[in-house]
Write a protein that holds these residues in place. Structure first.
Motif, mmCIF file in Angstrom:
data_model
loop_
_atom_site.group_PDB
_atom_site.id
_atom_site.type_symbol
_atom_site.label_atom_id
_atom_site.label_comp_id
_atom_site.label_asym_id
_atom_site.label_seq_id
_atom_site.Cartn_x
_atom_site.Cartn_y
_atom_site.Cartn_z
ATOM 1 N N LYS A 158 -7.323 1.445 -7.149
ATOM 2 C CA LYS A 158 -7.032 0.110 -7.024
ATOM 3 C C LYS A 158 -7.216 -0.273 -5.611
ATOM 4 C CE LYS A 158 -3.879 -0.021 -10.772
ATOM 5 N NZ LYS A 158 -2.285 -0.337 -11.118
ATOM 6 N N SER A 159 -8.423 0.412 -4.729
ATOM 7 C CA SER A 159 -8.514 0.043 -3.418
ATOM 8 C C SER A 159 -7.425 0.538 -2.572
ATOM 9 C CB SER A 159 -8.781 -1.388 -3.087
ATOM 10 O OG SER A 159 -9.866 -1.875 -3.794
ATOM 11 N N ASN A 160 -6.262 1.268 -3.164
ATOM 12 C CA ASN A 160 -5.298 1.776 -2.068
ATOM 13 C C ASN A 160 -6.288 2.929 -1.204
ATOM 14 O OD1 ASN A 160 -2.304 2.007 -1.661
ATOM 15 N ND2 ASN A 160 -2.942 4.406 -1.964
ATOM 16 N N PRO A 161 -5.813 2.945 0.062
ATOM 17 C CA PRO A 161 -6.389 3.880 0.976
ATOM 18 C C PRO A 161 -6.160 5.253 0.612
ATOM 19 C CG PRO A 161 -4.871 2.217 2.455
ATOM 20 C CD PRO A 161 -4.595 2.061 0.761
ATOM 21 N N GLY A 166 5.396 4.489 2.330
ATOM 22 C CA GLY A 166 4.884 3.062 2.256
ATOM 23 C C GLY A 166 5.641 2.368 1.058
ATOM 24 N N SER A 167 4.818 1.960 0.366
ATOM 25 C CA SER A 167 5.277 0.994 -0.777
ATOM 26 C C SER A 167 5.824 2.034 -1.839
ATOM 27 C CB SER A 167 4.184 0.012 -1.358
ATOM 28 O OG SER A 167 4.659 -0.701 -2.489
ATOM 29 N N HIS A 189 0.845 5.055 1.302
ATOM 30 C CA HIS A 189 0.199 6.030 2.328
ATOM 31 C C HIS A 189 0.332 7.600 1.688
ATOM 32 C CE1 HIS A 189 -0.307 2.570 5.081
ATOM 33 N NE2 HIS A 189 0.991 2.416 4.805
ATOM 34 N N ASN A 222 -4.368 10.036 -5.074
ATOM 35 C CA ASN A 222 -4.326 8.412 -4.988
ATOM 36 C C ASN A 222 -3.666 7.990 -6.274
ATOM 37 O OD1 ASN A 222 -4.595 5.781 -4.097
ATOM 38 N ND2 ASN A 222 -6.515 6.599 -2.874
ATOM 39 N N GLN A 271 0.711 -1.179 -0.007
ATOM 40 C CA GLN A 271 -0.063 -0.012 0.073
ATOM 41 C C GLN A 271 0.840 1.186 0.175
ATOM 42 O OE1 GLN A 271 -2.567 -0.264 3.485
ATOM 43 N NE2 GLN A 271 -4.056 -1.328 2.361
#
Length: 117
Positions: A103-106, A26-27, A3, A98, A1
């Motif tokens: 893709k459902s990333n927070p 994060g990633s 952030h 985002n 994910q």
């Protein structure tokens, strides 16, 4: 994910400018390999994409902001910025960055932009 933390919003008069910034953590490999976008959500409306940028730096814009907003990214600093000029009251909303598509990333907390007439 990935952030994401947005900043730079505020209250501005119509015709004014703001610069938003989004810091990724994060990633980071996901951040650098994917397109990113700025989205906004006005009160009572669905979230919409206003500007996107590929991993290589090619931008796209919604028709309503074309010619007024400029998106940029710095993969060394892991940031995506949105320069907003000629702001209008209809630009008011919470702005988020985002992945594009997300893709459902927070989602981050967003940053509020308010443009007064």
């Amino acid at each position: 994910q990935v952030h994401l933390e947005e900043s730079g919003g505020g209250l501005v008069q119509a015709g004014g400018s703001l610069r938003l910034s989004c810091a990724a953590s994060g990633s980071i490999i996901i951040f650098r390999l994917n397109s990113m976008a700025w989205y906004r959500q006005a009160r009572g409306k669905e979230r919409e994409l206003v500007a996107g940028i590929t991993g290589g730096g090619n931008p796209t814009y919604a028709g309503s902001v074309k010619g007024r907003f400029t998106i940029s990214r710095d993969n060394a600093r892991n940031t995506v910025d949105l320069q907003m000029n000629g702001l209008r009251p209809e630009d008011t909303g919470i702005y988020y960055c985002n992945l594009d598509p997300f893709k459902s990333n927070p989602w981050g907390q967003g940053t509020q932009v308010t443009v007064s007439s």
